[in-house]
Motif scaffolding. Structure first.
Motif, mmCIF file in Angstrom:
data_model
loop_
_atom_site.group_PDB
_atom_site.id
_atom_site.type_symbol
_atom_site.label_atom_id
_atom_site.label_comp_id
_atom_site.label_asym_id
_atom_site.label_seq_id
_atom_site.Cartn_x
_atom_site.Cartn_y
_atom_site.Cartn_z
ATOM 1 N N PHE A 17 0.813 -1.213 0.000
ATOM 2 C CA PHE A 17 0.000 0.000 0.000
ATOM 3 C C PHE A 17 0.852 1.270 0.000
ATOM 4 O O PHE A 17 0.616 2.180 -0.796
ATOM 5 C CB PHE A 17 -0.940 -0.019 1.212
ATOM 6 N N LEU A 25 -3.519 3.814 -7.013
ATOM 7 C CA LEU A 25 -4.494 3.496 -5.973
ATOM 8 C C LEU A 25 -5.893 3.897 -6.428
ATOM 9 O O LEU A 25 -6.851 3.131 -6.308
ATOM 10 C CB LEU A 25 -4.132 4.190 -4.661
ATOM 11 N N LEU A 29 -9.018 1.197 -7.054
ATOM 12 C CA LEU A 29 -10.278 1.355 -6.317
ATOM 13 C C LEU A 29 -11.432 1.627 -7.272
ATOM 14 O O LEU A 29 -12.548 1.126 -7.080
ATOM 15 C CB LEU A 29 -10.156 2.467 -5.284
ATOM 16 N N ARG A 32 -12.354 -1.744 -8.940
ATOM 17 C CA ARG A 32 -13.097 -2.580 -7.997
ATOM 18 C C ARG A 32 -14.521 -2.076 -7.816
ATOM 19 O O ARG A 32 -15.473 -2.858 -7.816
ATOM 20 C CB ARG A 32 -12.368 -2.644 -6.653
ATOM 21 N N ASP A 51 -6.501 -3.378 2.793
ATOM 22 C CA ASP A 51 -5.577 -2.921 1.749
ATOM 23 C C ASP A 51 -4.267 -2.360 2.292
ATOM 24 O O ASP A 51 -3.211 -2.537 1.685
ATOM 25 C CB ASP A 51 -6.226 -1.838 0.883
ATOM 26 N N CYS A 52 -4.318 -1.677 3.420
ATOM 27 C CA CYS A 52 -3.130 -0.976 3.922
ATOM 28 C C CYS A 52 -2.344 -1.777 4.965
ATOM 29 O O CYS A 52 -1.373 -1.265 5.526
ATOM 30 C CB CYS A 52 -3.509 0.387 4.469
ATOM 31 N N HIS A 58 -0.638 -5.703 -3.592
ATOM 32 C CA HIS A 58 -1.604 -5.365 -4.630
ATOM 33 C C HIS A 58 -0.982 -5.745 -5.967
ATOM 34 O O HIS A 58 0.020 -5.166 -6.375
ATOM 35 C CB HIS A 58 -1.939 -3.875 -4.567
ATOM 36 N N TYR A 71 -6.567 -6.870 -11.586
ATOM 37 C CA TYR A 71 -6.062 -6.612 -10.239
ATOM 38 C C TYR A 71 -6.429 -7.781 -9.330
ATOM 39 O O TYR A 71 -7.468 -8.422 -9.508
ATOM 40 C CB TYR A 71 -6.706 -5.331 -9.689
ATOM 41 N N ARG A 73 -5.854 -8.775 -4.864
ATOM 42 C CA ARG A 73 -5.277 -8.441 -3.560
ATOM 43 C C ARG A 73 -4.738 -9.734 -2.958
ATOM 44 O O ARG A 73 -5.471 -10.719 -2.828
ATOM 45 C CB ARG A 73 -6.361 -7.823 -2.670
ATOM 46 N N ARG A 93 -10.403 -10.005 -4.135
ATOM 47 C CA ARG A 93 -10.688 -8.865 -5.014
ATOM 48 C C ARG A 93 -10.163 -9.112 -6.434
ATOM 49 O O ARG A 93 -9.624 -8.213 -7.080
ATOM 50 C CB ARG A 93 -10.113 -7.567 -4.466
#
Length: 167
Positions: A17, A25, A29, A32, A51-52, A58, A71, A73, A93
């Motif tokens: 992240f 980023l 997002l 998604r 996420d962080c 990622h 993408y 995760r 994700r």
């Protein structure tokens, strides 16, 4: 391919992240949200705090920082999002830009996600929560169903696990 616009994939990147540029980023997002919330008509809290975390990568496939092809995760064993009684890593994700569907990008994404998990977290099983209609797709990568179908955010899912060293 008909009238599909294909994003030419020139690179794969895996970033934590704190390494993500702001525009990347935003792009991940946005993708998604476009797919999981709008297209699938599933309002849910995508920004979930995972996420962080320090052991979340990622995985990004795309030709630019502002338009992503796909993408996923990748969550380390300390961050697994699925209830299980083992130290497994998780893939979540998983998403492809609608403009690149039907050209094998999902398969490339999963191959890259599995390879990244095995490289960063060797000797760990990999888990995921698959949308039930995609169980055969994930099974083709060595994932095996675990338990019964359940609802996650109103969509039928099945827990799946890939043993260490599966092919």
């Amino acid at each position: 391919m008909g009238n599909k616009h294909v994003i030419s994939l020139t690179e794969w990147t895996s970033r934590y992240f704190h390494e993500l540029p702001g525009e990347t980023l935003y792009a991940l997002l946005k993708l998604r949200c476009e797919v999981f919330v709008v297209e699938q008509q599933c309002p849910y809290g995508d920004i979930d705090g995972i996420d962080c975390r320090d052991d979340v990568l990622h995985l990004i496939g795309g030709s630019s920082a502002t338009e992503l092809a796909c993408y996923a995760r990748l969550m380390g064993p300390g961050t697994t999002a699925y209830l299980c009684n083992e130290e497994a890593v998780s893939i979540g994700r998983v998403v492809c830009n609608p403009r690149v569907r039907g050209v094998g990008m999902g398969r490339q994404l999963m191959n890259q996600a599995i390879a990244s998990c095995e490289d960063v977290w060797p000797n760990h099983a990999i888990r995921l929560s698959a949308q039930a209609h995609l169980r055969d797709f994930y099974a083709s990568f060595g994932f095996v169903e675990q338990g019964d179908v359940f609802l996650e955010d109103g969509i039928p899912h099945i827990a799946m696990r890939r043993a260490v060293g599966s092919r």
